[in-house]
Scaffold this motif. Structure first.
Motif, PDB file in Angstrom:
ATOM      1  N   MET A  60       0.833  -1.199   0.000  1.00 29.19           N
ATOM      2  CA  MET A  60       0.000   0.000   0.000  1.00 29.19           C
ATOM      3  C   MET A  60       0.869   1.252   0.000  1.00 29.19           C
ATOM      4  SD  MET A  60      -3.001   0.630   2.773  1.00 29.19           S
ATOM      5  CE  MET A  60      -1.905   1.090   4.097  1.00 29.19           C
ATOM      6  N   MET A  61       0.579   2.174  -0.912  1.00 34.50           N
ATOM      7  CA  MET A  61       1.325   3.441  -0.933  1.00 34.50           C
ATOM      8  C   MET A  61       1.132   4.178   0.390  1.00 34.50           C
ATOM      9  SD  MET A  61       1.017   4.998  -4.762  1.00 34.50           S
ATOM     10  CE  MET A  61      -0.519   4.275  -5.311  1.00 34.50           C
ATOM     11  N   ARG A  62       2.225   4.709   0.927  1.00 33.42           N
ATOM     12  CA  ARG A  62       2.264   5.379   2.247  1.00 33.42           C
ATOM     13  C   ARG A  62       1.887   4.429   3.386  1.00 33.42           C
ATOM     14  NH1 ARG A  62       2.083  11.339   2.044  1.00 33.42           N
ATOM     15  NH2 ARG A  62       3.565  11.722   0.378  1.00 33.42           N
ATOM     16  N   GLN A  63       2.259   3.137   3.218  1.00 31.69           N
ATOM     17  CA  GLN A  63       1.871   2.164   4.252  1.00 31.69           C
ATOM     18  C   GLN A  63       2.520   2.466   5.592  1.00 31.69           C
ATOM     19  OE1 GLN A  63       2.749  -1.470   2.180  1.00 31.69           O
ATOM     20  NE2 GLN A  63       4.853  -1.640   2.898  1.00 31.69           N
ATOM     21  N   ALA A  64       3.692   3.112   5.577  1.00 34.25           N
ATOM     22  CA  ALA A  64       4.263   3.639   6.824  1.00 34.25           C
ATOM     23  C   ALA A  64       3.808   5.089   6.905  1.00 34.25           C
ATOM     24  CB  ALA A  64       5.784   3.562   6.782  1.00 34.25           C
ATOM     25  N   PHE A  83      11.370   3.884   3.599  1.00 34.58           N
ATOM     26  CA  PHE A  83      10.813   5.128   4.121  1.00 34.58           C
ATOM     27  C   PHE A  83      11.780   6.267   3.820  1.00 34.58           C
ATOM     28  CE2 PHE A  83       9.761   8.497   6.948  1.00 34.58           C
ATOM     29  CZ  PHE A  83       8.384   8.532   6.833  1.00 34.58           C
ATOM     30  N   ALA A  84      11.343   7.194   2.997  1.00 40.16           N
ATOM     31  CA  ALA A  84      12.144   8.364   2.605  1.00 40.16           C
ATOM     32  C   ALA A  84      11.165   9.324   1.949  1.00 40.16           C
ATOM     33  CB  ALA A  84      13.257   7.954   1.653  1.00 40.16           C
ATOM     34  N   ASP A  85      11.631  10.247   1.130  1.00 37.15           N
ATOM     35  CA  ASP A  85      10.714  11.155   0.438  1.00 37.15           C
ATOM     36  C   ASP A  85      11.301  11.542  -0.911  1.00 37.15           C
ATOM     37  OD1 ASP A  85       8.089  12.717   1.183  1.00 37.15           O
ATOM     38  OD2 ASP A  85       9.317  14.053  -0.048  1.00 37.15           O
ATOM     39  N   ILE A  86      10.419  11.860  -1.855  1.00 44.11           N
ATOM     40  CA  ILE A  86      10.906  12.239  -3.186  1.00 44.11           C
ATOM     41  C   ILE A  86      11.657  13.575  -3.164  1.00 44.11           C
ATOM     42  CG2 ILE A  86       9.031  10.984  -4.349  1.00 44.11           C
ATOM     43  CD1 ILE A  86       7.895  13.795  -5.121  1.00 44.11           C
ATOM     44  N   LEU A  87      11.472  14.358  -2.108  1.00 49.19           N
ATOM     45  CA  LEU A  87      12.102  15.682  -2.075  1.00 49.19           C
ATOM     46  C   LEU A  87      13.505  15.666  -1.478  1.00 49.19           C
ATOM     47  CD1 LEU A  87       8.922  17.759  -1.209  1.00 49.19           C
ATOM     48  CD2 LEU A  87       9.968  17.346  -3.446  1.00 49.19           C
ATOM     49  N   TRP A 110      12.210  22.187   3.944  1.00 48.28           N
ATOM     50  CA  TRP A 110      11.642  22.036   5.277  1.00 48.28           C
ATOM     51  C   TRP A 110      10.170  21.704   5.145  1.00 48.28           C
ATOM     52  CZ3 TRP A 110      12.699  26.481   2.759  1.00 48.28           C
ATOM     53  CH2 TRP A 110      11.774  27.521   2.775  1.00 48.28           C
ATOM     54  N   PHE A 111       9.572  21.189   6.208  1.00 47.09           N
ATOM     55  CA  PHE A 111       8.153  20.824   6.187  1.00 47.09           C
ATOM     56  C   PHE A 111       7.408  21.682   7.191  1.00 47.09           C
ATOM     57  CE2 PHE A 111       7.485  17.143   3.421  1.00 47.09           C
ATOM     58  CZ  PHE A 111       8.791  16.809   3.111  1.00 47.09           C
ATOM     59  N   VAL A 112       6.334  22.297   6.738  1.00 43.36           N
ATOM     60  CA  VAL A 112       5.494  23.112   7.615  1.00 43.36           C
ATOM     61  C   VAL A 112       4.350  22.218   8.097  1.00 43.36           C
ATOM     62  CG1 VAL A 112       4.058  25.184   7.795  1.00 43.36           C
ATOM     63  CG2 VAL A 112       6.087  25.185   6.312  1.00 43.36           C
ATOM     64  N   LEU A 159       9.061   4.696  -9.642  1.00 44.84           N
ATOM     65  CA  LEU A 159       9.144   6.130  -9.964  1.00 44.84           C
ATOM     66  C   LEU A 159       7.765   6.747  -9.796  1.00 44.84           C
ATOM     67  CD1 LEU A 159      11.325   5.788 -13.187  1.00 44.84           C
ATOM     68  CD2 LEU A 159      12.037   6.822 -11.013  1.00 44.84           C
ATOM     69  N   PHE A 160       7.670   7.747  -8.918  1.00 46.54           N
ATOM     70  CA  PHE A 160       6.395   8.419  -8.652  1.00 46.54           C
ATOM     71  C   PHE A 160       6.296   9.686  -9.482  1.00 46.54           C
ATOM     72  CE2 PHE A 160       4.535   6.321  -4.924  1.00 46.54           C
ATOM     73  CZ  PHE A 160       5.588   5.601  -4.414  1.00 46.54           C
ATOM     74  N   ASP A 161       5.425   9.663 -10.516  1.00 41.38           N
ATOM     75  CA  ASP A 161       5.166  10.911 -11.257  1.00 41.38           C
ATOM     76  C   ASP A 161       3.762  11.397 -10.886  1.00 41.38           C
ATOM     77  OD1 ASP A 161       5.887  13.030 -12.765  1.00 41.38           O
ATOM     78  OD2 ASP A 161       6.138  11.938 -14.655  1.00 41.38           O
ATOM     79  N   PRO A 187       2.704   7.127 -13.628  1.00 40.02           N
ATOM     80  CA  PRO A 187       2.347   8.434 -14.195  1.00 40.02           C
ATOM     81  C   PRO A 187       0.911   8.784 -13.788  1.00 40.02           C
ATOM     82  CG  PRO A 187       2.282   6.742 -15.905  1.00 40.02           C
ATOM     83  CD  PRO A 187       2.564   6.042 -14.601  1.00 40.02           C
ATOM     84  N   ARG A 188       0.764   9.260 -12.557  1.00 37.66           N
ATOM     85  CA  ARG A 188      -0.562   9.455 -11.967  1.00 37.66           C
ATOM     86  C   ARG A 188      -1.389  10.468 -12.763  1.00 37.66           C
ATOM     87  NH1 ARG A 188      -3.353  12.206  -7.563  1.00 37.66           N
ATOM     88  NH2 ARG A 188      -1.653  13.698  -7.365  1.00 37.66           N
ATOM     89  N   GLY A 189      -2.641  10.135 -12.973  1.00 36.88           N
ATOM     90  CA  GLY A 189      -3.530  11.045 -13.702  1.00 36.88           C
ATOM     91  C   GLY A 189      -3.380  10.940 -15.209  1.00 36.88           C
TER      92      GLY A 189
END
Ligand code: CP3
Length: 344
Positions: free
Chosen positions: A23-27, A73-77, A88-90, A204-206, A245-247
């Motif tokens: 599942m995407m974002r399972q963590a 667990f990481a992030d595309i940014l 940074w994250f607000v 790859l998350f587009d 390629p979402r959407g």
């Protein structure tokens, strides 16, 4: 790498009696144990760069649910940050980055080889996961696709229509192309290190591919993902690639071949029945249950899950959501989805 793992079998084109599931974002924040570890780390980025704790939150949904795959667990940014952007994250709002809107801004970015200085803790996380996951669990590494990453680097935040990135493309194509190329090259190096550290599949998350119109979809979603896929497969023969390629809508047709990907992840903007006829004929597919069912649960969750499993049962399929699970989801609904997929 064990070819007995169900996810690897589906990626190789095998039709399995029960689709493997993750599942995407399972963590994530729908899990109390995630929130506890995140609090221990201090903030989201500290969690990403702490190999022990990042591995811990990756293990959590595997322990709780026994998913067939774990995703790093990481992030595309992290790639823009490794290239020298401020990040940074607000709380309650999302990511913020320094913006790139001119040649002078672009010239401040670091060369691609420099990314490892920042990203080496991520490779450590992958090693811990590779050594610690159950034998049947596939380890998925990932990165953002260049267009999606560029939209954040240009706007400095998430945007509803990716307007600033479209504007830079129209007004200063050389700088826009230079950003896409720099991210593409950095992504090959980053994913190659993840594979060396033990990632068995990369995704790859587009996420913002859907806003590219006409030839832009081919030039800025498909082509950069194709280049990354080809270069990774040259470096690591046989490494399976999932592209999202979402959407993309009708443009999911032909995406396997255009990218060279083993699997196309589909969002919930297309039906599973349509995807079976038009996309799965070209290779494995992953998706596409609406994430909102993880909030609402009940009979609709069960019937929609069964419908998707049935529609995609004549070809290779990895069950997943159409997008990431949201923080307001009920962990019991995740269990209900898994039981429905596995119980038939
Ligand atoms: O799927 C997983 O469990 C792996 C980890 C993962 C995260 N982000 C963790 C995360 C993955 C694969 C991503 C990908 C990602 N990150 C994407 C592409 C996929 C998609 O959702 O479209 C994008 C666009 C990002 C950028 C990003 N990261 C945004 C816009 C946000 C803020 C929105 C939000 O949900 O708060 C993040 C933060 C983020 N990345 C969180 C997690 C678990 C929440 C951070 C927290 O704990 O507060």
């Amino acid at each position: 790498m064990s070819k007995d793992k169900t996810i690897l079998r589906a990626l190789a084109g095998e039709t399995l009696p029960t689709p493997p599931i993750w599942m995407m974002r399972q963590a994530g924040r729908y899990l109390p144990e995630y929130k506890a570890t995140r609090a221990q780390a201090g903030d989201f980025l500290s969690l990403c760069y702490n190999p022990e704790l990042a591995a811990e939150v990756t293990f959590q949904p595997i322990r709780r649910y026994g998913f067939d795959a774990a995703i790093l667990f990481a992030d595309i940014l992290l790639i823009p940050q490794a290239l020298g952007a401020d990040l940074w994250f607000v709380t309650g709002e999302g990511p913020r980055l320094s913006t790139i809107t001119s040649q002078a801004d672009f010239d401040k970015l670091k060369p691609v080889e420099a990314i490892h200085d920042t990203l080496s803790p991520i490779y450590e996380t992958v090693k811990i996961l590779s050594n610690g996951l159950p034998a049947e669990t596939t380890l998925i590494g990932f990165a953002g696709a260049p267009w999606t990453v560029a939209t954040y680097m240009i706007a400095g935040q998430g945007t509803p229509d990716q307007g600033p990135a479209h504007a830079l493309k129209a007004e200063n194509l050389p700088v826009f192309d230079a950003i896409i190329d720099r991210v593409t090259e950095a992504t090959v190096l980053y994913l190659s290190e993840q594979i060396k550290a033990g990632a068995e599949v990369v995704k790859l998350f587009d996420s913002w591919a859907g806003s590219l119109q006409g030839g832009d979809f081919e030039n800025y979603s498909l082509k950069p993902m194709q280049r990354i896929t080809a270069e990774l497969k040259a470096l690591h023969p046989g490494i399976p690639v999932i592209a999202f390629p979402r959407g993309a809508g009708e443009r999911y047709v032909g995406a396997h071949a255009a990218i060279g990907a083993d699997c196309i992840a589909i969002d919930d903007g297309v039906t599973a029945e349509w995807a079976a006829e038009n996309v799965q004929i070209s290779g494995s597919v992953q998706g596409n249950l609406k994430s909102s069912h993880m909030v609402t649960g009940g009979d609709n969750l069960v019937s929609e899950t069964k419908r998707i499993v049935k529609a995609l049962s004549n070809g290779p399929h990895i069950f997943n959501l159409g997008h990431g699970i949201t923080p307001d989801a009920d962990p019991e609904n995740v269990q209900l989805m898994i039981d429905t997929v596995r119980g038939g």
